[in-house]
Motif scaffolding. Structure first.
Motif, PDB file in Angstrom:
ATOM      1  N   LYS A  26       0.842  -1.212   0.000  1.00 26.96           N
ATOM      2  CA  LYS A  26       0.000   0.000   0.000  1.00 26.96           C
ATOM      3  C   LYS A  26       0.870   1.252   0.000  1.00 26.96           C
ATOM      4  CE  LYS A  26      -4.016  -1.861   2.466  1.00 26.96           C
ATOM      5  NZ  LYS A  26      -4.767  -1.795   3.732  1.00 26.96           N
ATOM      6  N   LEU A  27       1.901   1.249   0.827  1.00 29.04           N
ATOM      7  CA  LEU A  27       2.805   2.385   0.913  1.00 29.04           C
ATOM      8  C   LEU A  27       3.505   2.618  -0.426  1.00 29.04           C
ATOM      9  CD1 LEU A  27       4.130   4.528   2.710  1.00 29.04           C
ATOM     10  CD2 LEU A  27       5.807   2.808   3.367  1.00 29.04           C
ATOM     11  N   GLN A  28       3.957   1.567  -1.055  1.00 29.78           N
ATOM     12  CA  GLN A  28       4.625   1.695  -2.347  1.00 29.78           C
ATOM     13  C   GLN A  28       3.658   2.220  -3.411  1.00 29.78           C
ATOM     14  OE1 GLN A  28       8.000   1.294  -2.633  1.00 29.78           O
ATOM     15  NE2 GLN A  28       7.576   2.338  -4.556  1.00 29.78           N
ATOM     16  N   PHE A  29       2.430   1.753  -3.401  1.00 31.38           N
ATOM     17  CA  PHE A  29       1.412   2.252  -4.324  1.00 31.38           C
ATOM     18  C   PHE A  29       1.184   3.744  -4.102  1.00 31.38           C
ATOM     19  CE2 PHE A  29      -3.088   3.244  -5.098  1.00 31.38           C
ATOM     20  CZ  PHE A  29      -3.161   2.981  -6.452  1.00 31.38           C
ATOM     21  N   PHE A  30       1.067   4.140  -2.864  1.00 31.88           N
ATOM     22  CA  PHE A  30       0.853   5.532  -2.494  1.00 31.88           C
ATOM     23  C   PHE A  30       1.999   6.413  -2.991  1.00 31.88           C
ATOM     24  CE2 PHE A  30       0.682   8.930   0.757  1.00 31.88           C
ATOM     25  CZ  PHE A  30      -0.629   9.321   0.584  1.00 31.88           C
ATOM     26  N   ILE A  31       3.222   5.945  -2.806  1.00 35.07           N
ATOM     27  CA  ILE A  31       4.391   6.698  -3.261  1.00 35.07           C
ATOM     28  C   ILE A  31       4.414   6.776  -4.783  1.00 35.07           C
ATOM     29  CG2 ILE A  31       6.921   6.629  -3.386  1.00 35.07           C
ATOM     30  CD1 ILE A  31       6.831   5.477  -0.492  1.00 35.07           C
ATOM     31  N   ASN A  32       4.091   5.681  -5.461  1.00 27.62           N
ATOM     32  CA  ASN A  32       4.062   5.679  -6.931  1.00 27.62           C
ATOM     33  C   ASN A  32       3.022   6.658  -7.476  1.00 27.62           C
ATOM     34  OD1 ASN A  32       6.072   3.764  -6.958  1.00 27.62           O
ATOM     35  ND2 ASN A  32       4.693   2.058  -7.343  1.00 27.62           N
ATOM     36  N   ILE A  33       1.837   6.669  -6.885  1.00 33.43           N
ATOM     37  CA  ILE A  33       0.784   7.600  -7.325  1.00 33.43           C
ATOM     38  C   ILE A  33       1.222   9.041  -7.096  1.00 33.43           C
ATOM     39  CG2 ILE A  33      -1.561   8.434  -6.797  1.00 33.43           C
ATOM     40  CD1 ILE A  33      -1.555   5.903  -8.482  1.00 33.43           C
TER      41      ILE A  33
END
Length: 161
Positions: A26-33
């Protein structure tokens, strides 16, 4: 009994590991977005800078758009710092700032809303500050900016015309 206890412990360990992996994803997705949003914001800011330089910064609407775009970019950068926060590596950075100019700058962001809702929006200094144009204080610009924007945003949101 001992075998059963080991099995339960192992299942709890597997479950905790699974939850950490989900959290990390989730954190990685958030950073990517956040990163994906940052690129178009930069592409908006660059032409605004050109418009401001061509018009010598005289067009107040361009200036307001530029300041708000810069503010959004700073927020996106904060979102991208979430990993540092998660690992306890984020630190506040205090620096001496003219609080009067800082407040006036943020107020410009809300002038359109004030006009639209016909709200008298002004900054008054206490009498002992009346003749001072600057007042130096030590603040963390990013966090204080966020607090002041939040307060003013809520004020305009809940103040009737």
């Amino acid at each position: 009994m001992f075998v059963r206890s080991r099995i339960i412990h192992k299942q709890e360990l597997i479950e905790r590991l699974h939850q950490e992996q989900i959290s990390e994803a989730k954190l990685q997705f958030f950073i990517n977005i956040s990163h994906e949003i940052r690129t178009p914001m930069t592409l908006i800011i660059n032409p605004l800078e050109k418009l401001l330089s061509e018009n010598s910064g005289k067009h107040p609407t361009y200036l307001m758009m530029y300041r708000n775009a810069q503010r959004i970019l700073r927020l996106i950068n904060k979102l991208m710092d979430i990993r540092k926060i998660d690992k306890g590596q984020m630190h506040m950075k205090f620096r001496r700032t003219d609080i009067i100019g800082f407040i006036r700058d943020i107020m410009q962001t809300f002038e359109y809303q004030a006009d639209k809702k016909q709200i008298m929006f002004q900054f008054r200094k206490d009498s002992f500050l009346e003749k001072q144009e600057e007042l130096g204080v030590w603040i963390d610009l990013n966090n204080f900016d966020k607090v002041l924007l939040n307060v003013l945003s809520n004020t305009f949101k809940y103040t009737p015309a």
